[in-house]
Design a protein around this motif. Structure first.
Motif, PDB file in Angstrom:
ATOM      1  N   TYR A 118     -27.016  -4.899   5.314  1.00  0.00           N
ATOM      2  CA  TYR A 118     -25.742  -4.207   5.106  1.00  0.00           C
ATOM      3  C   TYR A 118     -24.521  -5.031   5.478  1.00  0.00           C
ATOM      4  O   TYR A 118     -23.410  -4.525   5.461  1.00  0.00           O
ATOM      5  N   THR A 119     -24.722  -6.305   5.861  1.00  0.00           N
ATOM      6  CA  THR A 119     -23.533  -7.162   5.976  1.00  0.00           C
ATOM      7  C   THR A 119     -23.778  -8.410   5.126  1.00  0.00           C
ATOM      8  O   THR A 119     -24.914  -8.896   5.026  1.00  0.00           O
ATOM      9  N   SER A 120     -22.700  -8.911   4.521  1.00  0.00           N
ATOM     10  CA  SER A 120     -22.871 -10.060   3.639  1.00  0.00           C
ATOM     11  C   SER A 120     -23.187 -11.322   4.444  1.00  0.00           C
ATOM     12  O   SER A 120     -23.908 -12.196   3.975  1.00  0.00           O
ATOM     13  N   GLU A 121     -22.690 -11.397   5.692  1.00  0.00           N
ATOM     14  CA  GLU A 121     -23.008 -12.567   6.534  1.00  0.00           C
ATOM     15  C   GLU A 121     -24.523 -12.679   6.695  1.00  0.00           C
ATOM     16  O   GLU A 121     -25.105 -13.751   6.513  1.00  0.00           O
ATOM     17  N   PHE A 122     -25.140 -11.550   7.059  1.00  0.00           N
ATOM     18  CA  PHE A 122     -26.586 -11.581   7.260  1.00  0.00           C
ATOM     19  C   PHE A 122     -27.300 -11.860   5.935  1.00  0.00           C
ATOM     20  O   PHE A 122     -28.196 -12.711   5.865  1.00  0.00           O
ATOM     21  N   ALA A 123     -26.887 -11.146   4.893  1.00  0.00           N
ATOM     22  CA  ALA A 123     -27.567 -11.277   3.606  1.00  0.00           C
ATOM     23  C   ALA A 123     -27.541 -12.729   3.126  1.00  0.00           C
ATOM     24  O   ALA A 123     -28.566 -13.270   2.677  1.00  0.00           O
ATOM     25  N   LEU A 124     -26.379 -13.380   3.255  1.00  0.00           N
ATOM     26  CA  LEU A 124     -26.270 -14.744   2.735  1.00  0.00           C
ATOM     27  C   LEU A 124     -27.057 -15.727   3.603  1.00  0.00           C
ATOM     28  O   LEU A 124     -27.709 -16.636   3.076  1.00  0.00           O
ATOM     29  N   ALA A 125     -27.029 -15.527   4.905  1.00  0.00           N
ATOM     30  CA  ALA A 125     -27.820 -16.401   5.791  1.00  0.00           C
ATOM     31  C   ALA A 125     -29.310 -16.234   5.480  1.00  0.00           C
ATOM     32  O   ALA A 125     -30.080 -17.209   5.459  1.00  0.00           O
ATOM     33  N   TYR A 126     -29.701 -15.012   5.220  1.00  0.00           N
ATOM     34  CA  TYR A 126     -31.103 -14.710   4.880  1.00  0.00           C
ATOM     35  C   TYR A 126     -31.478 -15.374   3.548  1.00  0.00           C
ATOM     36  O   TYR A 126     -32.517 -16.038   3.437  1.00  0.00           O
ATOM     37  N   GLY A 127     -30.586 -15.246   2.572  1.00  0.00           N
ATOM     38  CA  GLY A 127     -30.819 -15.878   1.264  1.00  0.00           C
ATOM     39  C   GLY A 127     -30.907 -17.393   1.373  1.00  0.00           C
ATOM     40  O   GLY A 127     -31.762 -18.029   0.759  1.00  0.00           O
ATOM     41  N   GLU A 128     -30.005 -17.974   2.190  1.00  0.00           N
ATOM     42  CA  GLU A 128     -30.016 -19.433   2.416  1.00  0.00           C
ATOM     43  C   GLU A 128     -31.361 -19.892   2.967  1.00  0.00           C
ATOM     44  O   GLU A 128     -31.980 -20.825   2.452  1.00  0.00           O
ATOM     45  N   SER A 129     -31.793 -19.206   4.031  1.00  0.00           N
ATOM     46  CA  SER A 129     -33.055 -19.592   4.674  1.00  0.00           C
ATOM     47  C   SER A 129     -34.215 -19.436   3.705  1.00  0.00           C
ATOM     48  O   SER A 129     -35.124 -20.271   3.664  1.00  0.00           O
ATOM     49  N   ALA A 130     -34.185 -18.342   2.930  1.00  0.00           N
ATOM     50  CA  ALA A 130     -35.258 -18.106   1.962  1.00  0.00           C
ATOM     51  C   ALA A 130     -35.309 -19.251   0.954  1.00  0.00           C
ATOM     52  O   ALA A 130     -36.372 -19.833   0.709  1.00  0.00           O
ATOM     53  N   ALA A 131     -34.147 -19.603   0.419  1.00  0.00           N
ATOM     54  CA  ALA A 131     -34.099 -20.679  -0.584  1.00  0.00           C
ATOM     55  C   ALA A 131     -34.600 -21.988   0.023  1.00  0.00           C
ATOM     56  O   ALA A 131     -35.370 -22.723  -0.601  1.00  0.00           O
ATOM     57  N   ALA A 132     -34.181 -22.253   1.279  1.00  0.00           N
ATOM     58  CA  ALA A 132     -34.598 -23.495   1.941  1.00  0.00           C
ATOM     59  C   ALA A 132     -36.106 -23.546   2.144  1.00  0.00           C
ATOM     60  O   ALA A 132     -36.709 -24.608   2.168  1.00  0.00           O
ATOM     61  N   MET A 133     -36.712 -22.361   2.316  1.00  0.00           N
ATOM     62  CA  MET A 133     -38.165 -22.314   2.534  1.00  0.00           C
ATOM     63  C   MET A 133     -38.906 -22.110   1.221  1.00  0.00           C
ATOM     64  O   MET A 133     -40.122 -21.878   1.232  1.00  0.00           O
ATOM     65  N   ASP A 134     -38.138 -22.116   0.100  1.00  0.00           N
ATOM     66  CA  ASP A 134     -38.737 -21.908  -1.207  1.00  0.00           C
ATOM     67  C   ASP A 134     -39.402 -20.534  -1.318  1.00  0.00           C
ATOM     68  O   ASP A 134     -40.473 -20.374  -1.897  1.00  0.00           O
TER      69      ASP A 134
END
Ligand SMILES: *Cc1c(COP(=O)(O)O)cnc(C)c1O
Length: 386
Positions: A110-126
């Motif tokens: 529910y916050t974009s800060e968390f969502a984007l950090a989560y998306g970043e980490s996901a992408a980095a881990m493929d």
């Protein structure tokens, strides 16, 4: 004679009837239309009943997904080999994001800060950062406000590492049958979901009903219901009791560790606020206390069952022990109880003969709800599954 299932190292334990868990799960699942999924809340160690065993029993009885409150709770299930979807009903510190991804635990976002950090980490881990979108429709706890939902999704949806697997809200008053606040939350949720769909946003599984909602508000089942308390056999409110039969799964038992006849006038426990009033009153001790979930606020106000009869708990409840009185006076034969002995079975929650002490009775005495009573008993005592 010890029961076959009782622990060998302590005369106090929690008994969980997994058959009751299975029955309750099937009863709740039977309220849902074919195809509607059931997510089971197994947070707080399955409301004190043991998350791993309960998760397995629930899945065997038709549950599809599971919900936890902390990262550690999700990891515990994964390490026990549980492979079904797990939703964490919250956002977590950024430092826990890698653990979420590693263990495939979906956060509520529910916050974009968390969502984007989560998306970043996901992408980095493929990996794909699967999440559920939380909407705050009126409980004022967590979630994006309905009026901000479109903008929120616009701000995060560009991220290729993110995938919305579900959209949900939580009701504050689902346990009331005709409730204006419930209707208002439901309408805000309907409108927010519709706006997301109209804007072409992926919403995943739409869900909002907790146990009372699932029982009382079938029009709001959507794609999935999120049940908790009912699975453990307890009613969330008086309104739900006539609508569904549930079987309580938890009993709390102990054995008498000592029983004596103190002289009249002797005091019991810290503060000595109870004094033995008459001859022939036995004071018996059991080895569980407030550190096991038996709230100290119950001191002198609760009862236990022994030999199928009620006996009054007396004196202050200690951290690890408490005492109860058995009036064996042969003169007052109308109340005369059979004396107890070291090793006798005592029931704190559950049935003994024709008598029963429920989590609801204890909750009422404590001024709380049955949820807190079972969670508390999960704290320290060993759980045995019967
Ligand atoms: C705990 C919880 C539930 C389950 O609620 P019950 O009243 O136990 O059925 C459902 N949804 C959320 C968000 C919760 O926190």
């Amino acid at each position: 004679m010890p029961l076959s299932h009782e622990p060998t190292d302590r005369w106090a334990w929690v008994e969980i009837d997994l058959n009751a868990i299975r029955k309750n799960t099937r009863a709740i699942k039977a309220l849902l239309k074919r195809g509607t999924k059931l997510m089971c809340a197994v947070k707080a160690d399955g409301y004190g009943h043991g998350a791993i065993e309960c998760t397995k029993a629930m899945h065997a009885s038709g549950a599809d997904q599971f919900a936890v409150a902390t990262v550690a709770e999700g990891v515990e299930l994964r390490e026990a080999g549980i492979e079904w979807p797990i939703l964490l009903l919250n956002q977590v510190p950024m430092g826990a994001i890698d653990t979420l991804l590693e263990y495939d635990i979906m956060p509520s976002v529910y916050t974009s800060e968390f969502a984007l950090a989560y998306g970043e980490s996901a992408a980095a881990m493929d990996k794909i950062g699967k999440y559920h979108l939380a909407i705050d429709t009126g409980m004022t706890r967590i979630g994006v406000l309905p009026e901000d939902v479109l903008e929120f999704r616009h701000a995060i949806d560009f991220h290729r590492g993110l995938k919305c697997m579900g959209t949900f809200t939580h009701f504050a008053t689902a346990d009331n049958v005709q409730d204006w606040d419930f209707q208002l939350q439901a309408r805000r949720f309907d409108e927010a979901v519709e706006a997301l769909r109209d804007a072409g946003r992926e919403v995943g599984l739409v869900h909002c009903d907790n146990t009372p909602g699932t029982i009382l508000h079938p029009h709001h089942h959507f794609d999935m219901c999120r049940a908790g308390i009912g699975l453990y056999g307890l009613q969330p409110s008086e309104a739900t009791a006539p609508r569904i039969k549930l079987v309580p799964a938890m009993s709390v038992r102990a054995r008498v560790t000592r029983a004596i006849y103190p002289a009249v006038g002797e005091g019991v426990s810290y503060g000595l606020n109870y004094r033995v009033p008459t001859p022939h009153v036995q004071i018996a001790t059991i080895p569980l206390g407030y550190a096991d979930g038996l709230s100290r606020s119950l001191s002198g106000r609760m009862e236990v069952l022994v030999h199928g009869k009620r006996a009054r708990q007396v004196g202050n409840i200690c951290m690890d022990q408490c005492m109860f009185a058995v009036d064996t006076n042969p003169v007052r034969s109308y109340r005369r109880a059979q004396p107890v002995q070291e090793g006798d079975l005592v029931t704190i929650i559950g049935n003994d003969g024709n008598e029963c002490i429920t989590a609801d009775e204890m909750a009422q005495l404590r001024g709380t709800i049955n949820y807190e009573v079972t969670c508390n008993f999960g704290m320290r005592m060993e759980k045995v599954y019967v």
